[in-house]
Motif scaffolding. Structure first.
Motif, PDB file in Angstrom:
ATOM      1  N   THR A   5      12.726 -12.212 -16.974  1.00 10.56           N
ATOM      2  CA  THR A   5      12.013 -11.228 -17.804  1.00 10.56           C
ATOM      3  C   THR A   5      12.158 -11.620 -19.273  1.00 10.56           C
ATOM      4  O   THR A   5      12.943 -12.515 -19.595  1.00 10.56           O
ATOM      5  N   PRO A   6      11.488 -10.902 -20.169  1.00  6.47           N
ATOM      6  CA  PRO A   6      11.686 -11.183 -21.603  1.00  6.47           C
ATOM      7  C   PRO A   6      13.113 -10.867 -22.077  1.00  6.47           C
ATOM      8  O   PRO A   6      13.477 -11.224 -23.187  1.00  6.47           O
ATOM      9  N   ASP A   7      13.933 -10.201 -21.230  1.00  9.51           N
ATOM     10  CA  ASP A   7      15.367 -10.035 -21.543  1.00  9.51           C
ATOM     11  C   ASP A   7      16.102 -11.361 -21.395  1.00  9.51           C
ATOM     12  O   ASP A   7      17.126 -11.592 -22.041  1.00  9.51           O
ATOM     13  N   SER A   8      15.625 -12.202 -20.486  1.00  8.26           N
ATOM     14  CA  SER A   8      16.392 -13.413 -20.129  1.00  8.26           C
ATOM     15  C   SER A   8      15.660 -14.712 -20.506  1.00  8.26           C
ATOM     16  O   SER A   8      16.152 -15.799 -20.218  1.00  8.26           O
ATOM     17  N   CYS A   9      14.492 -14.568 -21.127  1.00  6.23           N
ATOM     18  CA  CYS A   9      13.711 -15.751 -21.537  1.00  6.23           C
ATOM     19  C   CYS A   9      13.374 -15.638 -23.024  1.00  6.23           C
ATOM     20  O   CYS A   9      13.234 -14.534 -23.541  1.00  6.23           O
ATOM     21  N   ARG A  10      13.171 -16.776 -23.676  1.00  3.10           N
ATOM     22  CA  ARG A  10      12.503 -16.758 -24.990  1.00  3.10           C
ATOM     23  C   ARG A  10      11.057 -17.174 -24.752  1.00  3.10           C
ATOM     24  O   ARG A  10      10.791 -18.249 -24.195  1.00  3.10           O
ATOM     25  N   LEU A  11      10.146 -16.305 -25.158  1.00  2.00           N
ATOM     26  CA  LEU A  11       8.714 -16.520 -24.945  1.00  2.00           C
ATOM     27  C   LEU A  11       8.010 -16.401 -26.284  1.00  2.00           C
ATOM     28  O   LEU A  11       8.124 -15.356 -26.945  1.00  2.00           O
ATOM     29  N   TRP A  12       7.323 -17.463 -26.693  1.00  6.16           N
ATOM     30  CA  TRP A  12       6.621 -17.432 -27.988  1.00  6.16           C
ATOM     31  C   TRP A  12       5.127 -17.588 -27.754  1.00  6.16           C
ATOM     32  O   TRP A  12       4.689 -18.425 -26.936  1.00  6.16           O
ATOM     33  N   ASP A  13       4.342 -16.812 -28.511  1.00  8.00           N
ATOM     34  CA  ASP A  13       2.893 -16.992 -28.444  1.00  8.00           C
ATOM     35  C   ASP A  13       2.552 -18.419 -28.900  1.00  8.00           C
ATOM     36  O   ASP A  13       3.057 -18.899 -29.916  1.00  8.00           O
ATOM     37  N   LYS A  14       1.689 -19.070 -28.108  1.00  3.04           N
ATOM     38  CA  LYS A  14       1.394 -20.492 -28.356  1.00  3.04           C
ATOM     39  C   LYS A  14       0.708 -20.718 -29.697  1.00  3.04           C
ATOM     40  O   LYS A  14       0.970 -21.701 -30.391  1.00  3.04           O
TER      41      LYS A  14
ATOM     42  N   GLY B 277      11.541  -5.054 -34.521  1.00  5.73           N
ATOM     43  CA  GLY B 277      10.564  -4.018 -34.155  1.00  5.73           C
ATOM     44  C   GLY B 277       9.534  -4.555 -33.158  1.00  5.73           C
ATOM     45  O   GLY B 277       9.525  -5.747 -32.827  1.00  5.73           O
ATOM     46  N   GLY B 278       8.691  -3.665 -32.662  1.00  9.64           N
ATOM     47  CA  GLY B 278       7.623  -4.068 -31.741  1.00  9.64           C
ATOM     48  C   GLY B 278       8.129  -4.652 -30.436  1.00  9.64           C
ATOM     49  O   GLY B 278       7.453  -5.493 -29.823  1.00  9.64           O
ATOM     50  N   VAL B 279       9.305  -4.194 -29.981  1.00 10.89           N
ATOM     51  CA  VAL B 279       9.911  -4.784 -28.781  1.00 10.89           C
ATOM     52  C   VAL B 279       9.094  -4.430 -27.530  1.00 10.89           C
ATOM     53  O   VAL B 279       8.693  -5.312 -26.774  1.00 10.89           O
ATOM     54  N   GLU B 280       8.840  -3.117 -27.377  1.00 11.78           N
ATOM     55  CA  GLU B 280       8.121  -2.676 -26.167  1.00 11.78           C
ATOM     56  C   GLU B 280       6.730  -3.318 -26.115  1.00 11.78           C
ATOM     57  O   GLU B 280       6.281  -3.773 -25.060  1.00 11.78           O
ATOM     58  N   GLU B 281       6.070  -3.368 -27.287  1.00 11.50           N
ATOM     59  CA  GLU B 281       4.723  -3.941 -27.347  1.00 11.50           C
ATOM     60  C   GLU B 281       4.753  -5.412 -26.918  1.00 11.50           C
ATOM     61  O   GLU B 281       3.851  -5.891 -26.221  1.00 11.50           O
ATOM     62  N   ALA B 282       5.792  -6.125 -27.346  1.00 12.91           N
ATOM     63  CA  ALA B 282       5.898  -7.548 -26.999  1.00 12.91           C
ATOM     64  C   ALA B 282       6.055  -7.727 -25.482  1.00 12.91           C
ATOM     65  O   ALA B 282       5.391  -8.569 -24.869  1.00 12.91           O
ATOM     66  N   TYR B 283       6.933  -6.909 -24.876  1.00  9.52           N
ATOM     67  CA  TYR B 283       7.148  -6.998 -23.424  1.00  9.52           C
ATOM     68  C   TYR B 283       5.842  -6.669 -22.693  1.00  9.52           C
ATOM     69  O   TYR B 283       5.475  -7.304 -21.707  1.00  9.52           O
ATOM     70  N   GLN B 284       5.138  -5.632 -23.220  1.00 11.00           N
ATOM     71  CA  GLN B 284       3.878  -5.224 -22.592  1.00 11.00           C
ATOM     72  C   GLN B 284       2.841  -6.340 -22.702  1.00 11.00           C
ATOM     73  O   GLN B 284       2.063  -6.573 -21.765  1.00 11.00           O
ATOM     74  N   THR B 285       2.840  -7.055 -23.826  1.00 11.12           N
ATOM     75  CA  THR B 285       1.899  -8.172 -24.010  1.00 11.12           C
ATOM     76  C   THR B 285       2.131  -9.228 -22.934  1.00 11.12           C
ATOM     77  O   THR B 285       1.176  -9.758 -22.343  1.00 11.12           O
ATOM     78  N   VAL B 286       3.411  -9.538 -22.674  1.00 11.72           N
ATOM     79  CA  VAL B 286       3.717 -10.538 -21.632  1.00 11.72           C
ATOM     80  C   VAL B 286       3.166 -10.064 -20.290  1.00 11.72           C
ATOM     81  O   VAL B 286       2.477 -10.811 -19.588  1.00 11.72           O
TER      82      VAL B 286
END
Ligand code: UDP
Length: 251
Positions: free
Chosen positions: A208-217, A233-242
């Motif tokens: 999950t985004p808790d255990s990975c680093r994920l960057w927009d390309k 900030g914007g944590v929930e939004e980032a997880y939702q984007t994934v």
């Protein structure tokens, strides 16, 4: 094996949740009627820096259960042995009961986090090949960095199990890098945990985004727990984007 497949088939959909076996930082594990199967419940709690920073990310449990279910399903299709059986409801998945090994296996594709610090490099440099790292899973010791000699000398797992773990971690990396790439996401690094099921190495825990680093390309925007760790900030939004990108690709 046939009996297990039969059990999974029969119990899908009406598995009784029994006593709590274990409560971790992000998940609660429950027993079921079947000693080989458990239910993982995903919480909204977030921790970082070995529990020194605590918080709640709204709906994280729901989002992470969906993301992890999707990624485990992809790994199953690619014949990676793993504990996932079924997404049961918003916050719960049915899993195989593994005997977890006390290891965190980190796979890195791009320099970030503790590697950047250790090597005195800036975040974002692409590594010429994936790098595997190991930590000894111990909250009391702050999950110290260890090497393959430590793993074998201290009997954290057997020789052949370590070979299987390394092979599986690299294969998982190949599969996930390609999958995220299609969705415009760079898989920078991630942490895996393995266990034994009937003597074989299986992937457990979560992806999950808790255990990975994920960057927009395109923008390099962080879509993972670094937003929580670094108060961006914007944590929930980032997880939702994934999750939205995973679902979009799936449909
Ligand atoms: N990671 C994790 N749990 C841990 C430590 C690391 O899930 O206890 C993940 C982290 O999210 C990142 C990768 O493993 O995707 C590498 O983390 P790193 O060693 O850079 O440590 P950090 O900077 O996260 O403390």
């Amino acid at each position: 094996m046939l009996i297990l497949y039969l059990k999974e088939f029969l119990f899908k959909g009406h598995m009784n949740k029994k006593e709590k076996i274990y409560e971790g930082k992000a998940k609660i594990i429950y027993a079921t009627d079947d000693p080989d199967l458990m239910i993982a419940y995903f919480k909204d709690d977030a921790t970082a820096f070995n529990n020194k920073k605590k918080g709640v990310i709204a709906d994280k449990g729901i989002i992470n259960n969906a993301i992890s279910s999707k990624l485990f399903q992809i790994l199953t299709e690619q014949k990676i042995p793993n504990h996932f059986i079924k997404h049961l409801n918003e916050r719960e998945m049915l899993i195989k009961k593994l005997k977890m090994l006390p290891l965190e296996v980190i796979v890195r594709n791009i320099v970030a986090g503790s590697l950047a610090k250790r090597m005195g490099m800036s975040e974002g440099d692409k590594l010429k090949r994936p790098v595997l790292e190991f930590c000894y899973k111990s909250d009391a010791l702050d999950d110290p960095f260890i090497n393959e000699d430590h793993i074998l000398v201290f009997d954290l797992c057997k020789d052949q199990e370590l070979i299987n773990i390394k092979n599986q971690a690299l294969r998982i990396n190949d599969i996930l890098v390609s999958f995220f790439d299609v969705q415009g996401i760079r898989l920078v690094d991630f942490k895996l945990e393995f266990g034994l099921f009937k003597g074989d190495v299986y992937l457990g825990d979560e992806i999950t985004p808790d255990s990975c680093r994920l960057w927009d390309k395109k923008t390099n925007e962080k879509l993972d727990k670094d937003r929580f760790r670094r108060d961006m900030g914007g944590v929930e939004e980032a997880y939702q984007t994934v999750l939205n990108r995973l679902v979009k690709q799936a449909s």
